[in-house]
Scaffold this motif. Structure first.
Motif, PDB file in Angstrom:
ATOM      1  N   CYS B 258       0.873  -1.165   0.000  1.00  9.12           N
ATOM      2  CA  CYS B 258       0.000   0.000   0.000  1.00  9.12           C
ATOM      3  C   CYS B 258       0.910   1.215   0.000  1.00  9.12           C
ATOM      4  N   SER B 264       2.229   7.806  -3.982  1.00  7.63           N
ATOM      5  CA  SER B 264       1.225   7.418  -4.960  1.00  7.63           C
ATOM      6  C   SER B 264       0.905   8.578  -5.880  1.00  7.63           C
ATOM      7  N   LEU B 270      -0.996   6.430  -8.842  1.00  6.66           N
ATOM      8  CA  LEU B 270      -1.031   4.975  -8.923  1.00  6.66           C
ATOM      9  C   LEU B 270      -1.806   4.490  -7.700  1.00  6.66           C
ATOM     10  N   GLY B 271      -2.823   3.679  -7.951  1.00  7.79           N
ATOM     11  CA  GLY B 271      -3.706   3.231  -6.870  1.00  7.79           C
ATOM     12  C   GLY B 271      -2.918   2.730  -5.689  1.00  7.79           C
ATOM     13  N   VAL B 274      -0.651  -1.818  -4.821  1.00 14.02           N
ATOM     14  CA  VAL B 274       0.082  -2.248  -6.009  1.00 14.02           C
ATOM     15  C   VAL B 274       0.768  -3.581  -5.701  1.00 14.02           C
ATOM     16  N   ASP B 287      -0.175  -1.778 -10.912  1.00 17.53           N
ATOM     17  CA  ASP B 287      -1.496  -1.551 -10.333  1.00 17.53           C
ATOM     18  C   ASP B 287      -2.445  -2.537 -10.994  1.00 17.53           C
ATOM     19  N   ARG B 289      -5.553  -2.884 -10.966  1.00 22.92           N
ATOM     20  CA  ARG B 289      -6.837  -2.430 -11.473  1.00 22.92           C
ATOM     21  C   ARG B 289      -6.703  -1.636 -12.750  1.00 22.92           C
ATOM     22  N   THR B 290      -5.616  -0.880 -12.884  1.00 25.72           N
ATOM     23  CA  THR B 290      -5.476  -0.067 -14.087  1.00 25.72           C
ATOM     24  C   THR B 290      -4.411  -0.608 -15.033  1.00 25.72           C
ATOM     25  N   ARG B 292      -1.318  -0.346 -14.848  1.00 26.79           N
ATOM     26  CA  ARG B 292      -0.224   0.595 -15.063  1.00 26.79           C
ATOM     27  C   ARG B 292       0.989   0.120 -14.289  1.00 26.79           C
ATOM     28  N   GLN B 293       2.117   0.276 -14.937  1.00 25.01           N
ATOM     29  CA  GLN B 293       3.328  -0.188 -14.266  1.00 25.01           C
ATOM     30  C   GLN B 293       4.284   0.988 -14.105  1.00 25.01           C
ATOM     31  N   HIS B 362      -5.851  -9.050 -13.105  1.00 27.78           N
ATOM     32  CA  HIS B 362      -5.027  -8.764 -14.275  1.00 27.78           C
ATOM     33  C   HIS B 362      -4.519 -10.041 -14.934  1.00 27.78           C
TER      34      HIS B 362
END
Lengths: 245, 509
Positions: B258, B264, B270-271, B274, B287, B289-290, B292-293, B362
């Motif tokens: 977290c 973040s 970034l959520g 991660v 992340d 959910r999105t 994104r790295q 994911h």
């Protein structure tokens, strides 16, 4: 008989003296030892004359001569010339020549019949030599050296040349000079023969560095060992009697 | 005389003269003396050294070149010949033509060299003469050998690697990396400690090199200290012991993190939850959910040193009940991820109760209905995290991390693998732990090996060797469904010196 001596601790005898069958010239030195050795050997037979040429002591290399004459370079002073004319016997012609190469002793090597000269000598000088010394003149080199007067010396009996002389050259020179020649050294391996040795028909003088081997070579080629009156008879006897049966 | 090509030249034969000393017939030369007379007259080796003393260290077989260099050389070798000739003084006055060793008994402590020299003598003649030089060898320990002899455990630099996590996965992986790159070849001693490994080196430069190597393969921070051991105030030399304290970041692969809100936001919102996907000298965060790295390198990490929320020990197993249509596909950093919705239930819940969860995952490309997966159970987890408490948004119940092959592994008969790993020569402080610790170590190692099998990119940097004792059992053919295993092409044939086979360490790829 060959004698070993030194001039003021230097073994180059032929530089400081000139010996012919009729006279002997000696350089002026600090002590009388040099002169007295020559005198002891030669005084009864030929005149031994102390002199300088052109103010120098290297008289052996400056002048050339035989029993008939003496040639002096152009820079001989008048007094020296006069002194020599007075001291030498009348049969000897003393002549001063105008020659570019003034060290005549290095350029001319002669005995009573033949002379070898530097190839670059003037024509007039050559004629003068033939005239004054009464010799036949040949322009030659010895073992590739043009200073024939330094690298070979010969008398009427034999001659010694530069040690590197090839056999063909030796034969050629021998034919020209009509005397037996040998290649050898003097003064412990020095190849400047005429500087280390001065010789006439019955005696020779060489530097004290000369080894016994060299001395024996010199004595054998110039036939000095048998220079006694009896030797002559022995020789004749040998030719008269062919074989013992 | 005609000049030009056709000139007649008389062939010249060199006559012979008598040597002026001994009278033998010889060819005329510059000195006009035969060689024997010349040699007996003149000794060109006069004034040259004939006896030399050289100093030798019996431990490391090297010879001293004063004032301080030690040169390693074997007896009768080229290096020794060069060294011996260099030690001769005055050799510049003559020209050396040839040098060789004369055999001497090795125990005699003498070395003999025969030299041929040339010099010009008398009127330009060059004389060549051979002579022997005798070297007396004296024994003396060089400084480094003396120091080692006095105290064989003496280290000068120590590197202490630590990672404050309860598992040892990182160190297993690091061990393999170190073996592959030979980074610890200068280490005098390696000791396994609680939460880390200690390396001891004989030189400070080796320690520094090792610390830099570790810094390249893991996100670390280090500090160094030194301690004075001895000093020589007259010559101003000081001997220290250097210590490097290297701490590896506690974030590992598959950790759930977290992020603190500041970090973040700075990473582009970034959520806060991660997953860490890869750790090299940077940390890759994904992340889920999105999709994104982003990457954090060591300094960025240590500035905001966050800890993992949940780590791979706390993974629970889930069964996929249903998978829904894939939402979006991404190709993130070389790995392919597909966002999808999944209907999952905990394996421990199956049959007992009806609790199931709908999660966004994911791993849409890997999972399908009926598969098992491992993930973090946030629904029932009791986390003691400030950041998580502060977070106002929605916390997902489950985050799936990877597919599980547990069932299939249990079905699999074969116990041994077709490949094996080498290990470092470590000293382990055994006495205090006991059996449980050893079992824990073994299971962790087993997990690590399974990890290697499942992830080809993890294997990429390591060397795996073919296991000679492995026999592929017939049952493996009947397995059907694939348990991930290492393909044969990636294995290296191990160098087997004992059998003298011609198998050498070549890349089979």
């Amino acid at each position: 008989m060959a004698t070993r001596l030194q001039y003021e601790n230097n073994c180059e005898i032929g530089v400081f003296s000139k010996l012919t069958n009729a006279y002997c010239l000696v350089a002026i030195g600090g002590s009388e030892n040099f002169y007295s050795t020559f005198e002891a050997e030669l005084a009864d037979v030929i005149p031994v004359v102390k002199t300088s040429i052109a103010g120098t002591r290297i008289i052996g290399r400056m002048c050339a001569g035989n029993k008939k004459g003496l040639l002096l370079p152009h820079n001989t002073t008048d007094q020296e010339l006069q002194h020599l004319r007075n001291s030498l016997p009348d049969s000897v012609v003393v002549q001063r020549i105008e020659e570019r190469l003034s060290a005549l002793g290095n350029c001319i090597s002669c005995n009573d019949h033949v002379a070898l000269t530097h190839p670059d000598l003037d024509k007039e000088t050559e004629e003068l030599i033939a005239d004054v010394l009464g010799v036949e003149v040949f322009r030659q080199t010895v073992a590739g050296n043009i200073l024939v007067g330094s690298y070979c010396t010969f008398s009427n009996i034999g001659g010694l040349v530069h040690p590197h002389t090839s056999i063909e050259d030796l034969d050629e020179l021998s034919t020209l000079l009509q005397v037996p020649l040998v290649a050898g050294t003097v003064n412990r391996g020095s190849d400047v023969i005429a500087a280390g040795l001065t010789v006439n028909d019955w005696t020779a003088f060489c530097g004290s560095d000369t080894t016994a081997t060299e001395l024996s070579v010199i004595e054998s080629v110039f036939k000095l060992r048998e220079a006694k009156p009896s030797a002559l008879v022995d020789e004749m006897r040998k030719s008269l009697i062919d074989t013992y049966v | 005389m005609a000049q030009g090509v056709g000139m007649f030249t008389v062939p010249q034969t060199i006559g012979s003269v008598l040597c002026c000393r001994c009278g033998i017939l010889m060819q005329p030369n510059a000195a006009n003396m035969c060689a024997n007379c010349l040699r007996s007259e003149i000794d060109i080796t006069e004034g040259l050294q004939k006896h030399v003393i050289i100093i030798f260290c019996p431990e490391c077989n090297s010879f001293l070149q004063p004032p301080r260099t030690w040169i390693k050389a074997e007896l009768e070798s080229k290096e020794l010949l060069t060294f011996c000739v260099k030690r001769l003084k005055n050799l510049s006055t003559v020209r050396m033509v040839h040098a060789e060793f004369v055999w001497t008994e090795p125990h005699s402590k003498r070395i003999k060299i025969k030299l041929r020299v040339q010099k010009e003598v008398l009127h330009g003649a060059i004389l060549e003469q051979a002579y022997t030089v005798e070297y007396v060898v004296q024994d003396q320990l060089c400084e480094s050998c003396a120091r080692v002899q006095a105290n064989p455990d003496q280290w000068v630099a120590a590197v202490q690697l630590r990672q404050h996590v309860p598992h040892r996965r990182t160190f297993f992986y690091l061990e393999q990396l170190i073996l592959k790159h030979d980074a610890a070849k200068d280490a005098i001693r390696i000791t396994q400690m609680d939460q880390g490994i200690d390396f001891f080196f004989g030189k400070r430069s080796h320690g520094v090199k090792f610390v830099e190597f570790v810094g390249k393969v893991a996100p670390t921070r280090s500090r160094t200290d030194k301690q004075l051991v001895s000093q020589d105030s007259k010559s101003n030399t000081y001997h220290y012991k250097y210590t490097f304290s290297v701490e590896i970041s506690p974030i590992c692969r598959e950790d759930l993190i977290c992020l603190p809100p500041k970090l973040s936001v700075s990473l582009g919102n970034l959520g806060p939850l991660v997953i860490c996907t890869k750790v090299t000298n940077t940390i890759a965060l994904l992340d889920p959910r999105t999709l994104r790295q982003c990457f954090l390198d060591a300094e960025q990490y240590w500035r905001s040193s966050f800890k993992a929320l949940l780590s791979s020990r706390q993974l629970t197993e889930y069964m996929i009940i249903d998978m829904e249509e894939a939402r979006s596909e991404e190709n993130v950093g070389g790995a392919r991820y597909v966002l999808a919705d999944a209907h999952v239930a905990r394996v421990s819940d199956l049959g007992k109760n009806d609790r199931h969860f709908i999660v966004r995952t994911h791993l849409g490309h890997l999972l399908s209905c009926g598969d098992y997966a491992l993930g973090y159970d946030l629904y029932s987890a009791n986390s003691n995290d400030f950041e998580l408490d502060k977070y106002r948004g929605v916390i997902p119940d489950v985050i799936l991390i990877k597919k599980s092959y547990e069932e299939k592994r249990q079905r699999r008969q074969r116990k041994s693998r077709s490949w094996k790993l080498k290990s470092l020569n470590m000293e382990v402080d055994d006495g205090t732990r006991g059996r449980e610790h050893e079992e824990k170590m073994n299971t962790e190692y087993e997990h690590f090996l399974r990890d290697l099998e499942e992830n080809p990119d993890l294997r990429f940097n390591l060397s795996l060797y073919r296991n000679k004792e492995y026999e592929p059992s017939m049952a493996s053919v009947a397995d059907g469904d694939d348990v991930p295993s290492v393909p044969l092409e990636e294995l290296l044939a191990d160098l087997d010196l004992a059998d003298e086979e011609s198998e050498e360490d070549e890349m089979v790829e």
